[in-house]
Design a protein around this motif. Structure first.
Motif, PDB file in Angstrom:
ATOM      1  N   PRO A   2      34.724  25.306  29.551  1.00 55.19           N
ATOM      2  CA  PRO A   2      33.570  26.200  29.729  1.00 55.19           C
ATOM      3  C   PRO A   2      33.247  26.994  28.470  1.00 55.19           C
ATOM      4  N   LEU A   3      34.274  27.414  27.724  1.00 51.05           N
ATOM      5  CA  LEU A   3      34.025  28.156  26.483  1.00 51.05           C
ATOM      6  C   LEU A   3      33.305  27.284  25.461  1.00 51.05           C
ATOM      7  N   ILE A   4      33.776  26.065  25.285  1.00 45.64           N
ATOM      8  CA  ILE A   4      33.151  25.154  24.319  1.00 45.64           C
ATOM      9  C   ILE A   4      31.711  24.859  24.726  1.00 45.64           C
ATOM     10  N   ARG A   5      31.515  24.603  26.020  1.00 46.15           N
ATOM     11  CA  ARG A   5      30.156  24.331  26.514  1.00 46.15           C
ATOM     12  C   ARG A   5      29.244  25.528  26.277  1.00 46.15           C
ATOM     13  N   SER A   6      29.761  26.722  26.501  1.00 47.08           N
ATOM     14  CA  SER A   6      28.958  27.932  26.340  1.00 47.08           C
ATOM     15  C   SER A   6      28.579  28.142  24.879  1.00 47.08           C
ATOM     16  N   ILE A   7      29.508  27.864  23.980  1.00 44.88           N
ATOM     17  CA  ILE A   7      29.219  27.983  22.546  1.00 44.88           C
ATOM     18  C   ILE A   7      28.156  26.966  22.136  1.00 44.88           C
ATOM     19  N   LEU A   8      28.304  25.736  22.601  1.00 43.55           N
ATOM     20  CA  LEU A   8      27.340  24.692  22.263  1.00 43.55           C
ATOM     21  C   LEU A   8      25.939  25.032  22.782  1.00 43.55           C
ATOM     22  N   HIS A   9      25.897  25.549  23.990  1.00 43.33           N
ATOM     23  CA  HIS A   9      24.592  25.904  24.551  1.00 43.33           C
ATOM     24  C   HIS A   9      23.958  27.053  23.782  1.00 43.33           C
ATOM     25  N   MET A  10      24.737  28.045  23.432  1.00 41.35           N
ATOM     26  CA  MET A  10      24.208  29.162  22.659  1.00 41.35           C
ATOM     27  C   MET A  10      23.678  28.683  21.311  1.00 41.35           C
ATOM     28  N   LEU A  11      24.415  27.808  20.650  1.00 45.04           N
ATOM     29  CA  LEU A  11      23.962  27.265  19.369  1.00 45.04           C
ATOM     30  C   LEU A  11      22.666  26.482  19.537  1.00 45.04           C
ATOM     31  N   LEU A  55      25.951  22.815  30.079  1.00 46.33           N
ATOM     32  CA  LEU A  55      26.759  23.737  30.875  1.00 46.33           C
ATOM     33  C   LEU A  55      27.117  23.193  32.253  1.00 46.33           C
ATOM     34  N   GLY A  56      26.355  22.207  32.722  1.00 45.63           N
ATOM     35  CA  GLY A  56      26.608  21.672  34.062  1.00 45.63           C
ATOM     36  C   GLY A  56      26.015  22.524  35.169  1.00 45.63           C
ATOM     37  N   ILE A  57      25.005  23.353  34.843  1.00 47.03           N
ATOM     38  CA  ILE A  57      24.346  24.193  35.846  1.00 47.03           C
ATOM     39  C   ILE A  57      23.124  23.462  36.390  1.00 47.03           C
ATOM     40  N   LYS A  58      23.076  23.282  37.697  1.00 52.62           N
ATOM     41  CA  LYS A  58      21.970  22.565  38.329  1.00 52.62           C
ATOM     42  C   LYS A  58      21.261  23.488  39.322  1.00 52.62           C
ATOM     43  N   ASN A  59      19.950  23.374  39.357  1.00 49.12           N
ATOM     44  CA  ASN A  59      19.157  24.128  40.330  1.00 49.12           C
ATOM     45  C   ASN A  59      18.975  23.326  41.612  1.00 49.12           C
ATOM     46  N   ARG A  60      19.076  24.018  42.733  1.00 50.48           N
ATOM     47  CA  ARG A  60      18.736  23.436  44.037  1.00 50.48           C
ATOM     48  C   ARG A  60      17.645  24.329  44.629  1.00 50.48           C
ATOM     49  N   ILE A  61      16.423  23.809  44.654  1.00 46.30           N
ATOM     50  CA  ILE A  61      15.266  24.623  45.000  1.00 46.30           C
ATOM     51  C   ILE A  61      14.771  24.282  46.401  1.00 46.30           C
ATOM     52  N   THR A  62      14.560  25.305  47.212  1.00 48.55           N
ATOM     53  CA  THR A  62      13.972  25.120  48.540  1.00 48.55           C
ATOM     54  C   THR A  62      12.789  26.078  48.695  1.00 48.55           C
ATOM     55  N   GLY A  63      11.822  25.684  49.498  1.00 45.91           N
ATOM     56  CA  GLY A  63      10.698  26.553  49.812  1.00 45.91           C
ATOM     57  C   GLY A  63       9.500  26.419  48.892  1.00 45.91           C
ATOM     58  N   CYS A 192      27.221  30.909  38.451  1.00 47.73           N
ATOM     59  CA  CYS A 192      27.444  30.107  37.242  1.00 47.73           C
ATOM     60  C   CYS A 192      27.272  30.912  35.954  1.00 47.73           C
ATOM     61  N   TRP A 193      26.367  31.869  35.987  1.00 45.97           N
ATOM     62  CA  TRP A 193      26.037  32.641  34.780  1.00 45.97           C
ATOM     63  C   TRP A 193      26.095  34.122  35.154  1.00 45.97           C
ATOM     64  N   PRO A 194      27.284  34.709  35.210  1.00 47.54           N
ATOM     65  CA  PRO A 194      27.400  36.116  35.611  1.00 47.54           C
ATOM     66  C   PRO A 194      26.681  37.058  34.649  1.00 47.54           C
ATOM     67  N   ARG A 195      26.356  38.218  35.152  1.00 47.31           N
ATOM     68  CA  ARG A 195      25.671  39.241  34.359  1.00 47.31           C
ATOM     69  C   ARG A 195      26.464  39.570  33.094  1.00 47.31           C
ATOM     70  N   LYS A 196      25.815  39.486  31.956  1.00 44.29           N
ATOM     71  CA  LYS A 196      26.380  39.822  30.641  1.00 44.29           C
ATOM     72  C   LYS A 196      27.548  38.925  30.231  1.00 44.29           C
ATOM     73  N   ALA A 197      27.746  37.806  30.910  1.00 41.93           N
ATOM     74  CA  ALA A 197      28.875  36.924  30.582  1.00 41.93           C
ATOM     75  C   ALA A 197      28.481  35.936  29.506  1.00 41.93           C
ATOM     76  N   PHE A 198      29.387  35.700  28.563  1.00 42.21           N
ATOM     77  CA  PHE A 198      29.144  34.660  27.564  1.00 42.21           C
ATOM     78  C   PHE A 198      29.564  33.292  28.087  1.00 42.21           C
ATOM     79  N   ILE A 199      30.695  33.257  28.794  1.00 42.07           N
ATOM     80  CA  ILE A 199      31.200  31.990  29.312  1.00 42.07           C
ATOM     81  C   ILE A 199      30.536  31.676  30.654  1.00 42.07           C
ATOM     82  N   LYS A 200      29.864  30.537  30.706  1.00 47.67           N
ATOM     83  CA  LYS A 200      29.206  30.103  31.931  1.00 47.67           C
ATOM     84  C   LYS A 200      30.011  28.997  32.600  1.00 47.67           C
ATOM     85  N   LYS A 201      29.817  28.844  33.912  1.00 49.83           N
ATOM     86  CA  LYS A 201      30.558  27.847  34.675  1.00 49.83           C
ATOM     87  C   LYS A 201      29.596  26.815  35.263  1.00 49.83           C
TER      88      LYS A 201
END
Length: 253
Positions: A2-11, A55-63, A192-201
């Motif tokens: 997760p740390l490596i992914r977060s760094i790559l996404h930020m870059l 990051l592996g974060i996916k949206n599931r949208i309803t409505g 997946c992306w907590p408030r003020k968190a650098f590392i995302k899940k």
């Protein structure tokens, strides 16, 4: 990982936002505001897609069927705010241009703020109090008359997972004055992306769009209480483990 992914996404975000913002500032000299918006929305869509890929974060949208369908149908979207993710996602998924209401200080952020300054959004000086809200109403009415939806975070700031902030009535007041419905939206982005968190899940972010709530003849506080009740009940349904234990007082910011 997760740390490596977060760094790559930020870059990726940093390296792409700089040329995009410079291009937008230049293009704004030649294109109208609607074209400008969709140019910016395409970058936000890339940002969300990169969040899925890296990051592996996916949206599931309803409505989605609850959104107004007319080309000039107006609405005020009132969205649960847990992280930056929903700020990026909403323009990427909505069929109408959106106008965010935000503090003018964001315009000073290098590159990103410069691009925002070229878009037809509603930036306010909070120190102006009632005059700031008058600007929101004036610009909000103008934008919604042309098919743009106004989007606001009624809690005013990002809120920790499993907690509720203070729901302010500004969005309800705008909807009442403009004579348009409000649409409540629940978002579980903090999983997946907590408030003020650098590392995302990696994981799934649920985005649930509620049915339009008519603002005709309503009082702002009453209308906002209905919005809050729907959003918070939906948050409990979508993310029950976050509400398994009594919530501590929310830290805002």
């Amino acid at each position: 990982m997760p740390l490596i992914r977060s760094i790559l996404h930020m870059l990726w975000m940093i390296l792409t936002v700089m040329p995009w913002a410079l291009f937008v500032v230049f293009a704004s000299l030649f294109v109208n505001s609607t074209t400008m918006y969709w140019m910016c929305a395409r970058w936000l869509k890339l940002a969300v897609d990169s969040g899925t890929f890296i990051l592996g974060i996916k949206n599931r949208i309803t409505g989605m069927e609850n959104l107004p369908t007319g080309e000039l149908s107006a609405a005020v979207l009132l969205v649960k705010h847990q992280s930056t993710w929903e700020t990026l996602t909403m323009p990427a998924i909505m069929p109408h241009p959106l106008a965010y209401v935000f503090k003018k200080e964001l315009l000073y952020i290098p590159f990103f703020g410069w691009a925002m300054a070229r878009m037809d959004m509603i930036h306010i000086d909070r120190s102006q109090g009632t005059r700031a809200f008058a600007k929101v109403v004036e610009q909000g009415k103008r934008l919604m008359a042309h098919g743009t939806w106004v989007i606001m975070f009624p809690e005013g700031t990002r809120i920790d997972r499993g907690q509720a902030g203070v729901y302010k009535s500004g969005g309800a007041r705008l909807a009442i004055k403009a004579g348009v419905p409000v649409i409540p939206i629940a978002v579980t982005s903090a999983k997946c992306w907590p408030r003020k968190a650098f590392i995302k899940k990696p994981g799934i972010v649920d985005i649930s769009i509620g049915k339009p709530i008519d603002s005709t003849g309503r009082k702002p506080d009453e209308l906002m209480l209905e919005v809050q009740a729907w959003i918070e009940a939906e948050m409990h349904r979508l993310d029950p483990e976050a509400y398994a234990a009594p919530a501590a007082p929310s830290r805002q910011g």
